[in-house]
Each structure stands twice: as structure tokens, then as C-alpha cells.
Design a protein around this motif. Sequence first.
Motif, PDB file in Angstrom:
ATOM      1  N   ASP A 184     -25.000 -24.294  -4.382  1.00 19.60           N
ATOM      2  CA  ASP A 184     -23.804 -25.120  -4.486  1.00 19.60           C
ATOM      3  C   ASP A 184     -23.522 -25.520  -5.925  1.00 19.60           C
ATOM      4  O   ASP A 184     -22.371 -25.561  -6.353  1.00 19.60           O
ATOM      5  N   MET A 185     -24.595 -25.819  -6.659  1.00 16.35           N
ATOM      6  CA  MET A 185     -24.388 -26.237  -8.042  1.00 16.35           C
ATOM      7  C   MET A 185     -23.763 -25.106  -8.850  1.00 16.35           C
ATOM      8  O   MET A 185     -22.867 -25.314  -9.655  1.00 16.35           O
ATOM      9  N   GLU A 239     -25.498 -23.084 -19.287  1.00 19.39           N
ATOM     10  CA  GLU A 239     -25.186 -24.513 -19.383  1.00 19.39           C
ATOM     11  C   GLU A 239     -25.635 -25.320 -18.175  1.00 19.39           C
ATOM     12  O   GLU A 239     -25.822 -26.530 -18.264  1.00 19.39           O
ATOM     13  N   ILE A 240     -25.747 -24.658 -17.039  1.00 18.98           N
ATOM     14  CA  ILE A 240     -26.070 -25.407 -15.824  1.00 18.98           C
ATOM     15  C   ILE A 240     -27.482 -25.090 -15.334  1.00 18.98           C
ATOM     16  O   ILE A 240     -28.279 -25.994 -15.078  1.00 18.98           O
ATOM     17  N   ARG A 252     -22.025 -18.511 -18.642  1.00 16.91           N
ATOM     18  CA  ARG A 252     -21.997 -19.917 -19.017  1.00 16.91           C
ATOM     19  C   ARG A 252     -22.694 -20.776 -17.986  1.00 16.91           C
ATOM     20  O   ARG A 252     -23.385 -21.734 -18.322  1.00 16.91           O
ATOM     21  N   ARG A 267     -22.026 -22.643  -7.626  1.00 16.37           N
ATOM     22  CA  ARG A 267     -20.659 -22.432  -7.143  1.00 16.37           C
ATOM     23  C   ARG A 267     -19.731 -23.491  -7.702  1.00 16.37           C
ATOM     24  O   ARG A 267     -18.599 -23.200  -8.105  1.00 16.37           O
ATOM     25  N   ALA A 268     -20.224 -24.741  -7.716  1.00 16.72           N
ATOM     26  CA  ALA A 268     -19.401 -25.823  -8.252  1.00 16.72           C
ATOM     27  C   ALA A 268     -18.998 -25.509  -9.691  1.00 16.72           C
ATOM     28  O   ALA A 268     -17.845 -25.687 -10.076  1.00 16.72           O
ATOM     29  N   ALA A 269     -19.955 -25.017 -10.463  1.00 15.68           N
ATOM     30  CA  ALA A 269     -19.660 -24.722 -11.868  1.00 15.68           C
ATOM     31  C   ALA A 269     -18.658 -23.576 -11.982  1.00 15.68           C
ATOM     32  O   ALA A 269     -17.765 -23.601 -12.827  1.00 15.68           O
ATOM     33  N   LEU A 270     -18.800 -22.575 -11.120  1.00  9.68           N
ATOM     34  CA  LEU A 270     -17.839 -21.465 -11.137  1.00  9.68           C
ATOM     35  C   LEU A 270     -16.440 -21.970 -10.816  1.00  9.68           C
ATOM     36  O   LEU A 270     -15.463 -21.590 -11.459  1.00  9.68           O
ATOM     37  N   ILE A 271     -16.353 -22.845  -9.801  1.00  8.79           N
ATOM     38  CA  ILE A 271     -15.048 -23.379  -9.418  1.00  8.79           C
ATOM     39  C   ILE A 271     -14.514 -24.296 -10.511  1.00  8.79           C
ATOM     40  O   ILE A 271     -13.324 -24.340 -10.778  1.00  8.79           O
ATOM     41  N   ASP A 272     -15.411 -25.019 -11.177  1.00  3.66           N
ATOM     42  CA  ASP A 272     -14.978 -25.861 -12.288  1.00  3.66           C
ATOM     43  C   ASP A 272     -14.381 -25.030 -13.422  1.00  3.66           C
ATOM     44  O   ASP A 272     -13.692 -25.570 -14.284  1.00  3.66           O
ATOM     45  N   GLY A 273     -14.683 -23.740 -13.425  1.00  4.00           N
ATOM     46  CA  GLY A 273     -14.032 -22.879 -14.409  1.00  4.00           C
ATOM     47  C   GLY A 273     -14.969 -22.181 -15.378  1.00  4.00           C
ATOM     48  O   GLY A 273     -14.526 -21.664 -16.390  1.00  4.00           O
ATOM     49  N   ALA A 274     -16.269 -22.175 -15.086  1.00  3.51           N
ATOM     50  CA  ALA A 274     -17.212 -21.540 -16.004  1.00  3.51           C
ATOM     51  C   ALA A 274     -17.397 -20.065 -15.653  1.00  3.51           C
ATOM     52  O   ALA A 274     -17.223 -19.676 -14.510  1.00  3.51           O
ATOM     53  N   SER A 300     -29.815 -25.229  -6.458  1.00  2.14           N
ATOM     54  CA  SER A 300     -28.953 -25.005  -5.303  1.00  2.14           C
ATOM     55  C   SER A 300     -27.807 -24.068  -5.650  1.00  2.14           C
ATOM     56  O   SER A 300     -27.271 -24.099  -6.759  1.00  2.14           O
TER      57      SER A 300
END
Lengths: 358, 281
Positions: free
Chosen positions: B169-170, B187-188, B183, B172-179, B167
Motif C-alpha cells: 500500500d505504501m 525516496e520511500i 523514485r 502504491r500510495a507513492a505511485l498514486i501521489d505521483g512518484a 507494505s
Amino acid sequence: MKVQLENLTKRWGSVVGADHINLEIDDGEFVAFLGPSGCGKTTTLLMVAGIYKPTEGYIKFDDRVVNHLAPKDRNVGMVFQSYALYPHMTVLQNISYPLKLKKVPKEEMKERAQRVADMMGIGHLMDRKPAQLSGGQQQRVALGRALVKEPNLLMFDEPLSNLDARLRLSMRGEIKRLQMELGITSIYVTHDQVEAMTMADRIAVMKEGKLQAYSPPDELYDQPRTFFVAAFVGNPPMNFVDVEVVREDGDYHARREGFDLIVPSDQGEKAVGKGSVIMGIRPEDMTLADEGIAGEIYVVEPLGRDDLIDVRIGGASVYVLADPTLHLKIGDPVKLNFDAPKVQFFDPETEQSLLWTD
Amino acid sequence: MTLRQRIGPAIPYALLVITVLPIVVGYFWLVLNSFSARTEGLLPVGGLALENWSFLRETPFGRGYPSIWRVTLNTFLVAISMTIAVVLVSSLAGYALSRLNFPGRKSFLSLTLILHAFPSVTLLIGIYFVLRTLKLYNTVLGVGLVMIGFELPFGIWLMKGFFDNVSWDMERAALIDGASRLRVWWEIIIPTIKPGIAALAIFAFISGWNAWLIPKTFTIGAGQQATLSVYLENFQGDTVAVQWGTVTAVGLFQLIPVAIFFLFTQDLLLSIYAGGAKGGA
Ligand SMILES: Nc1ncnc2c1ncn2[C@@H]1O[C@H](COP(=O)(O)OP(=O)(O)OP(=O)(O)O)[C@@H](O)[C@H]1O
Ligand SMILES: [Mg+2]
């Protein structure tokens, strides 16, 4: 943190996602973006998060333009509708991932993740994988992951729409309480108006990429500035009847065939002489009475606590809430008493309110 | 229990058994034959024997021919390099095709699909000229490149399908988390499509292991460069009678790693089809 959007626009070729959006969110405020599917809520959110580059306009955090900042440099947290948990990581790893990326020391990382998890009531699930959690628990993990880095801005994109009604209700309260306790500025995207009305300090209503209204919930409800807002907010929705407002013997009458309602002069004078206008009235602002405007019951829909009845008045139809113990039947003649000060008037051409304009 | 109730559930099994039977019989004959001096039909004649397996000790073709172990090593090296190259290129290209918007993306995608469906035999002569011009004919590099090239359309298409199923979203979530983007990929995304990568690796390995047509045509054919499939063909020489016993034994020998692979990776191989079908649309 204060957030400002100035003329924020996103286009993909001819597709418009967000169209010149202007709004300001105060520090610690909880703002809901409300609108039908495809109106640009997610697009706006992703621009604020730094995932989408705006085509035009500015995003400011505390008066500083952040357009050029990468998502990781904005210190925002986001909760997705799909939760977007990392399936190969445990709950602990999921929640602590933002801290790991910030190179927080291991011990502190674990401690902070545990504290957030305890706060969310999932402290005992740290070793599970997302697939081993219920939807509600996954939602909490997503929330925990967004909170753990202590963001300046928290964003929610329809976070509760995959939960059952009961859980949605309790999560709603929890998110609101959490936000107030932590005082984090928040944007909450939803197409559920009840969520928006109950949770938000202010609601931004959007339609086709444009901001339609931006005001506190009660104002949105009582003083809708456009036809769209009036129709979209409220359940059961507002009734609309085409009328003409005329002045007779010092009174203002809203009239159509088989329908004549005297409206207060405050409203009347703004709609008079405009030809055919749209009159709006909410179902709860009418009652069945012995005296009033005559109509006939067309449909009865039991809602449990109330019956929703469709009353035909001449060629028009309005929905009214009625006491189920009256045992109304289709075809019964009824009389309606209007709470006239509550009526709204809209220009049928511009769809703007005739009452609430600046 | 009525007769009908008892027979009802058995019908699907009966059908399956009937369909599978010829294959089972085939394998049974293969195993049996490799351990017999001679067979008539499905019956061994003259008792069981190990002489068919003597190729493991010494080459049956005399001096100048490599030992079976040398050939096995060759095959293994070809298969492994092919696996690494295919997985690496496919997962990078698949990610780009799934996530990035670049000019020519659409046509590249349809081209990949066409190439995947293209019968590779028809290209052999063309490739021969290309290889000769590039002075790669009769080299391991040349054969390797062609084999990788034939495998890539499938690999890229498959990996794109797997990436499509991750997805947004996953990510995007990782980008927002700071990756960072890289990475996030490492990692994801890569960990979530591990089954796909494993499955593709197995496919690539097996097709490298079994390859015959291309090594045969652009040969690393006989001699020290031979791979198992090509080696096997030496038994069908024009001058001597075919020793079917030895052929089956070598065939069985070649089959062992593949069989082991399938045994341990059935689940993954199933997921490759499920994943590929979903993402390929
Ligand atoms: N990446 C994209 N490329 C092209 N068009 C897009 C893209 N993302 C969104 N759109 C379009 O922009 C408009 C707004 O989409 P958006 O996702 O913001 O809606 P939404 O308000 O979040 O709707 P929903 O409630 O369904 O999530 C839609 O018409 C959509 O088709
Ligand atoms: Mg959305």
C-alpha cells in the motif's frame, strides 16, 4: 469528473479479481463499492488508480480512455485501509509529498499542506512522525495527503475499518461532509453496509468479481434484484422461506406447511405457478400480534433497544424484532403479522428477483 | 519479603551470569595477557608490560614484511569494498525478488537459501580451479569476488525479508501521489528499511574484517597484501616459538573496531534478526 467502467476485467491466470464490470459514476457523485471479502473491490479500485492493468475493458475519465495512463498522470487521490503513511516523513512532509512531486514551489507547498491539515483538524501536528499519532489522526493525515493535490477522483479503500466504533461514526460524517463541500467524485470501498447505506449516493454491490446491483441505497434495500443483494444488505438480515404461490378465489397465497400468507396481487402474479420460490421478508416488516401466523419462540437475542427473536413456523425459521418489555421466553407461542406488501420473491434457480426485473 | 520472593527474580540473572562467565573470562585473559610478560593461569607473572604491543611501532618479522598499519589499511579496504558491493547488490536483488514477478524467481529464491546454508569450505577446491582458469588466483579481485559471493546469499535473503515487510500500500500510495517507480524505491522504500541496510552493512563489514579462510586459501596472504587475520597467523611459524603475548595483542587490536561497532549498533543488529525472521518465511 465523470468515471465510466466498461467491461472492466482483471484476471491472474484462473483467478478472477473483477469480471466484466460496467458502471458509470456521475460528476461529484459518491459511490460505494460494497461486498464481502475477496469480491474484487480493491482490485477494481486499483485498476481505476492505474496500479493494476486491466485484462479487458476500459476505464474512462470524462469520456476519455485512461487505460494507458500511469497512476501519476491520472490525478486521483487514494486513502488506504492501512493508511500507508510514509513512516520516515513528518506529517507535513507526508501531506506535501504529492505537491513536491508536482514541483509546486516550496512556499505554496507548505501553505497548501497547512490549509488541508487545518481543515482536517491536524494542523498542530505537522512536525510529528506517523508513529507518534493515534489511528484517527493517521487516518486524517492519509486523507489530507489524498486531498492536497486537489484530485479529480477520490478513492477510499475501507478507510475506517481500523478505527473504533465511535470514531468510525464521526469520521463517516466528516468524510461525507467534506466530499459534499468539495464536490469531488468519490469511490468508497467498504464491506460495512451501514457505511455504504449512510454515505453513498449509489451503491455498487459486488460478489465474486461481478457487479450484482448498482442503485441508490433505498432502492437497494426495498427492491433487491438478486437473492444475494437481499441477503447481504440489511441488518439483521432478511428472512427467507421456501413457499409456493397459488391463486385461490382471486387471492394470491404464499404457502408452505403451517404457513399461509395472502400477498398483494402485484407480487403474487409474478410468483404464481413457478413451483417452489424463495420468499423474503425483513425482520422489521413483521410484528407480534394477537392474530396471524402461529409459531414458537426458539431463541431470544437481546440487542438492547430490541430483542431479536427466532420464531419457528413449522419447519421454517424467521427472525423478528420485538419489544424487550414483553419479556418473551424460549418456547412461548406467538402470532406473527406480516406486512405483506413488503415481501420479496426470488427464483431459487437463478437467484434473481421475480419482482424487480427490467 | 520472604526469601523466596527475594531469590526468585535473581534466578534468571544467575543463569545468565553462569552462561556468560566463560566468555568474559576468555576476554579478560586476552586483555590481561596482552599486557603481561607471561601469565600462569589467570595471573600475570613478572608484572605488567607493554612490550607485546611493540608491533605497533615495528614489524616483528623484520624486513620484507609490511607494517601493521599497512595490514590494517588492507583489511579496512577489503572490508569496505565488500560492504559496498554486498549492500548494493543485495538491496537491488532483494527488491526484485520481493516485488517483481519474473520467470525463475522461485528457483532463484530456493537456490539462494541453499547457498546460504551451504558449508563454504566444501567449495574451496572447486573455486580454486575456477579462479585459476580465470587467472584471478592470488589477486585481490579474485579474493574479493569470492568473499562477496559467499556473503550475497545471506544478504539477498535478508534484504528480501526487509522489502517484504514494506507494505504494498505504501508503494502504491507513492505511485498514486505521483512518484515514478525508481523514485518510490529511493525516496520511500529505501528509507523505511534503513535499519536493515545498516545492519547488513555492519555484518558485511565485520565478515570482511575477520575473513581468514578465503584470503588464506586464494591468498593475498603474506607480503604487502596481507590482511589482519592472515598476518596474525605469521606468529605461528613452524620455526620459532609462538609468542602468545604478541598474538593476543594483535588479536585484541583486530577486535577493537568490531567491538566498537557492536557497542553502537546493538539495536540494529537485533532488528536484523527480527526483520529477517519475519520476512524469511
Ligand atoms: N495480486 C493478485 N494476484 C492474484 N490474485 C489476486 C491478487 N489481488 C487480488 N487477487 C484475488 O482477487 C480477488 C479479489 O481480491 P480483492 O483484493 O479485490 O478483494 P476485496 O473485495 O478488496 O476484499 P477485501 O474486502 O478482503 O479487501 C481475490 O480472490 C484475491 O485472492
Ligand atoms: Mg480490499
